[in-house]
Design a protein around this motif. Structure first.
Motif, mmCIF file in Angstrom:
data_model
loop_
_atom_site.group_PDB
_atom_site.id
_atom_site.type_symbol
_atom_site.label_atom_id
_atom_site.label_comp_id
_atom_site.label_asym_id
_atom_site.label_seq_id
_atom_site.Cartn_x
_atom_site.Cartn_y
_atom_site.Cartn_z
ATOM 1 N N ALA A 37 37.863 31.360 53.097
ATOM 2 C CA ALA A 37 36.828 30.867 52.641
ATOM 3 C C ALA A 37 36.350 29.781 51.945
ATOM 4 C CB ALA A 37 36.182 32.224 51.846
ATOM 5 N N TRP A 38 37.307 28.854 52.070
ATOM 6 C CA TRP A 38 37.335 27.729 51.382
ATOM 7 C C TRP A 38 36.011 26.767 51.319
ATOM 8 C CZ3 TRP A 38 39.092 26.281 47.175
ATOM 9 C CH2 TRP A 38 39.015 25.073 46.490
ATOM 10 N N PRO A 39 35.458 26.717 52.692
ATOM 11 C CA PRO A 39 34.346 25.885 52.420
ATOM 12 C C PRO A 39 33.168 26.595 51.642
ATOM 13 C CG PRO A 39 34.974 26.138 54.807
ATOM 14 C CD PRO A 39 35.807 26.883 53.865
ATOM 15 N N LYS A 40 33.087 27.780 51.446
ATOM 16 C CA LYS A 40 32.091 28.591 50.722
ATOM 17 C C LYS A 40 32.623 28.667 49.262
ATOM 18 C CE LYS A 40 30.150 33.134 49.742
ATOM 19 N NZ LYS A 40 29.921 34.401 50.363
ATOM 20 N N VAL A 41 34.007 28.536 49.168
ATOM 21 C CA VAL A 41 34.470 28.669 47.684
ATOM 22 C C VAL A 41 34.316 27.322 47.114
ATOM 23 C CG1 VAL A 41 36.596 28.612 46.345
ATOM 24 C CG2 VAL A 41 36.219 30.314 48.279
ATOM 25 N N ARG A 42 34.614 26.190 47.650
ATOM 26 C CA ARG A 42 34.426 24.809 47.090
ATOM 27 C C ARG A 42 32.951 24.763 46.800
ATOM 28 N NH1 ARG A 42 33.954 20.728 51.683
ATOM 29 N NH2 ARG A 42 34.761 19.097 50.097
ATOM 30 N N ARG A 43 32.201 25.238 47.235
ATOM 31 C CA ARG A 43 30.716 24.943 46.901
ATOM 32 C C ARG A 43 30.102 25.836 45.721
ATOM 33 N NH1 ARG A 43 30.148 25.394 52.548
ATOM 34 N NH2 ARG A 43 29.141 27.301 52.286
ATOM 35 N N ALA A 44 30.952 26.920 45.385
ATOM 36 C CA ALA A 44 30.694 27.889 44.390
ATOM 37 C C ALA A 44 30.656 27.163 43.004
ATOM 38 C CB ALA A 44 31.901 28.850 44.275
ATOM 39 N N ASP A 45 29.592 27.496 42.205
ATOM 40 C CA ASP A 45 29.157 27.142 40.891
ATOM 41 C C ASP A 45 30.823 27.276 40.033
ATOM 42 O OD1 ASP A 45 26.644 26.612 41.507
ATOM 43 O OD2 ASP A 45 25.846 28.364 40.802
ATOM 44 N N ASN A 46 31.342 28.315 39.976
ATOM 45 C CA ASN A 46 32.620 28.470 39.192
ATOM 46 C C ASN A 46 33.565 28.949 40.264
ATOM 47 O OD1 ASN A 46 34.628 29.355 37.397
ATOM 48 N ND2 ASN A 46 32.918 30.073 36.014
ATOM 49 N N GLN A 47 34.500 28.151 40.734
ATOM 50 C CA GLN A 47 35.492 28.537 41.541
ATOM 51 C C GLN A 47 36.455 29.452 40.834
ATOM 52 O OE1 GLN A 47 37.140 24.795 42.680
ATOM 53 N NE2 GLN A 47 35.530 24.449 44.232
ATOM 54 N N ASP A 48 36.858 29.263 39.489
ATOM 55 C CA ASP A 48 37.757 29.927 38.798
ATOM 56 C C ASP A 48 37.228 31.516 38.871
ATOM 57 O OD1 ASP A 48 39.664 28.144 38.350
ATOM 58 O OD2 ASP A 48 38.456 27.485 36.364
ATOM 59 N N ALA A 49 36.080 31.789 38.860
ATOM 60 C CA ALA A 49 35.441 33.327 38.680
ATOM 61 C C ALA A 49 35.449 33.637 40.162
ATOM 62 C CB ALA A 49 33.770 33.066 38.070
ATOM 63 N N TYR A 50 35.149 32.826 41.172
ATOM 64 C CA TYR A 50 35.250 33.506 42.312
ATOM 65 C C TYR A 50 36.785 33.779 42.818
ATOM 66 C CZ TYR A 50 34.112 33.269 47.452
ATOM 67 O OH TYR A 50 33.805 33.669 48.789
ATOM 68 N N ALA A 51 37.375 33.127 42.064
ATOM 69 C CA ALA A 51 39.101 33.359 42.545
ATOM 70 C C ALA A 51 39.246 34.617 41.905
ATOM 71 C CB ALA A 51 40.054 32.442 41.990
ATOM 72 N N ARG A 52 38.843 34.637 40.592
ATOM 73 C CA ARG A 52 39.456 36.056 39.837
ATOM 74 C C ARG A 52 38.517 37.140 40.289
ATOM 75 N NH1 ARG A 52 38.418 32.820 35.720
ATOM 76 N NH2 ARG A 52 36.448 33.600 35.160
ATOM 77 N N GLY A 53 37.308 36.998 40.815
ATOM 78 C CA GLY A 53 36.820 38.236 41.523
ATOM 79 C C GLY A 53 37.274 38.583 42.682
ATOM 80 N N THR A 54 37.875 37.597 43.596
ATOM 81 C CA THR A 54 38.718 37.924 44.924
ATOM 82 C C THR A 54 39.700 38.572 44.257
ATOM 83 O OG1 THR A 54 37.536 36.013 45.697
ATOM 84 C CG2 THR A 54 39.574 37.088 46.804
ATOM 85 N N LEU A 55 40.614 38.448 43.216
ATOM 86 C CA LEU A 55 41.846 38.955 43.060
ATOM 87 C C LEU A 55 41.502 40.211 42.501
ATOM 88 C CD1 LEU A 55 44.772 38.900 42.134
ATOM 89 C CD2 LEU A 55 44.350 38.029 39.777
ATOM 90 N N VAL A 56 40.574 40.647 41.451
ATOM 91 C CA VAL A 56 40.133 41.868 41.172
ATOM 92 C C VAL A 56 40.038 42.691 42.205
ATOM 93 C CG1 VAL A 56 38.832 43.290 39.567
ATOM 94 C CG2 VAL A 56 39.624 41.100 38.711
ATOM 95 N N ARG A 57 39.103 42.225 43.038
ATOM 96 C CA ARG A 57 38.788 43.216 44.154
ATOM 97 C C ARG A 57 40.059 43.490 45.163
ATOM 98 N NH1 ARG A 57 34.496 39.973 43.743
ATOM 99 N NH2 ARG A 57 35.333 38.469 45.387
ATOM 100 N N SER A 58 40.837 42.479 45.253
ATOM 101 C CA SER A 58 42.019 42.968 46.050
ATOM 102 C C SER A 58 42.772 43.913 45.392
ATOM 103 C CB SER A 58 42.701 41.377 46.294
ATOM 104 O OG SER A 58 42.229 40.373 47.150
ATOM 105 N N TYR A 59 43.019 43.675 44.142
ATOM 106 C CA TYR A 59 43.790 44.888 43.233
ATOM 107 C C TYR A 59 43.147 46.175 43.298
ATOM 108 C CZ TYR A 59 44.974 47.341 39.097
ATOM 109 O OH TYR A 59 45.337 48.254 38.258
ATOM 110 N N LEU A 60 41.933 46.172 43.321
ATOM 111 C CA LEU A 60 41.441 47.461 43.259
ATOM 112 C C LEU A 60 41.460 48.272 44.550
ATOM 113 C CD1 LEU A 60 38.173 46.950 41.001
ATOM 114 C CD2 LEU A 60 40.054 48.206 40.549
ATOM 115 N N SER A 61 41.203 47.292 45.496
ATOM 116 C CA SER A 61 41.431 47.835 47.126
ATOM 117 C C SER A 61 42.860 48.343 47.362
ATOM 118 C CB SER A 61 41.051 46.586 47.990
ATOM 119 O OG SER A 61 41.309 46.942 49.290
ATOM 120 N N HIS A 62 43.749 47.649 46.790
ATOM 121 C CA HIS A 62 45.300 47.977 47.001
ATOM 122 C C HIS A 62 45.251 49.302 46.469
ATOM 123 C CE1 HIS A 62 49.501 47.854 47.158
ATOM 124 N NE2 HIS A 62 49.474 48.069 45.756
ATOM 125 N N ARG A 63 44.928 49.446 44.909
ATOM 126 C CA ARG A 63 44.784 50.682 44.393
ATOM 127 C C ARG A 63 44.493 51.818 45.209
ATOM 128 N NH1 ARG A 63 48.983 51.562 42.292
ATOM 129 N NH2 ARG A 63 48.094 53.568 41.267
#
Length: 174
Positions: free
Chosen positions: A53-79
């Protein structure tokens, strides 16, 4: 030819992003799951999703928050998918302690975090370990700010219960 040049530029941008944020994503993943190998997997899954999703991510206001949100959702999905799976015991800690840190308290806290439910653990890690605001945590978890406040209070109560009175008292003093 222009398309290849643009893809090469985007690929280079993503590599810079992944290189500069990969360790922090891994550390957050390790705090969330408590398992070195799973944290590596979650970091890789997160980086793969971000790359896709890099084209969308690179336009995000806060790329770090986007990445953390993706990580947390991946973790919760895994659990959710591994609800009946085994939970590994916390072994060696991957990083040293900073001057002034209490290693015994850190080990106790990490072990107590490992006993919490994934959603409680995610709220505590984001709010207190990662020092995110209520609004940032709510955005990353996809819930309201009020839900984050309520869940933070409940999760802190559960953490204090797991820690016991002596360790919980030490945490409130520091």
């Amino acid at each position: 030819m222009i398309g290849k040049t643009r893809r090469a530029e985007e690929s280079a941008e993503f590599e810079d992003f992944a290189y500069s944020r990969g360790q922090r994503l891994f550390r957050t993943a390790l705090l969330l799951c408590g398992d070195w190998h799973l944290a590596e997997d979650l970091t890789q899954v997160t980086l793969a999703k971000l790359f896709a999703a890099w084209p969308k991510v690179r336009r995000a206001d806060n790329q770090d928050a986007y990445a953390r949100g993706t990580l947390v959702r991946s973790y919760l999905s895994h659990r959710r998918l591994r609800r009946s799976g085994e939970r590994p015991a916390l072994g060696e800690l991957p990083e040293g302690t900073a001057p002034g840190d209490d290693p015994a308290l850190r080990v106790t806290l990490l072990a107590a975090l490992a006993e919490l439910q994934p959603r409680d653990r995610a709220v505590l890690v984001l709010r207190y370990w990662e020092d995110r605001s209520v609004e940032e945590t709510a955005a990353e978890l996809g819930v309201s700010a009020g839900a984050v406040r309520a869940q933070s209070l409940r999760a802190l109560g559960r953490l204090r219960a797991v820690l016991g009175p002596e360790a919980a008292e030490h945490l409130t003093r520091s």
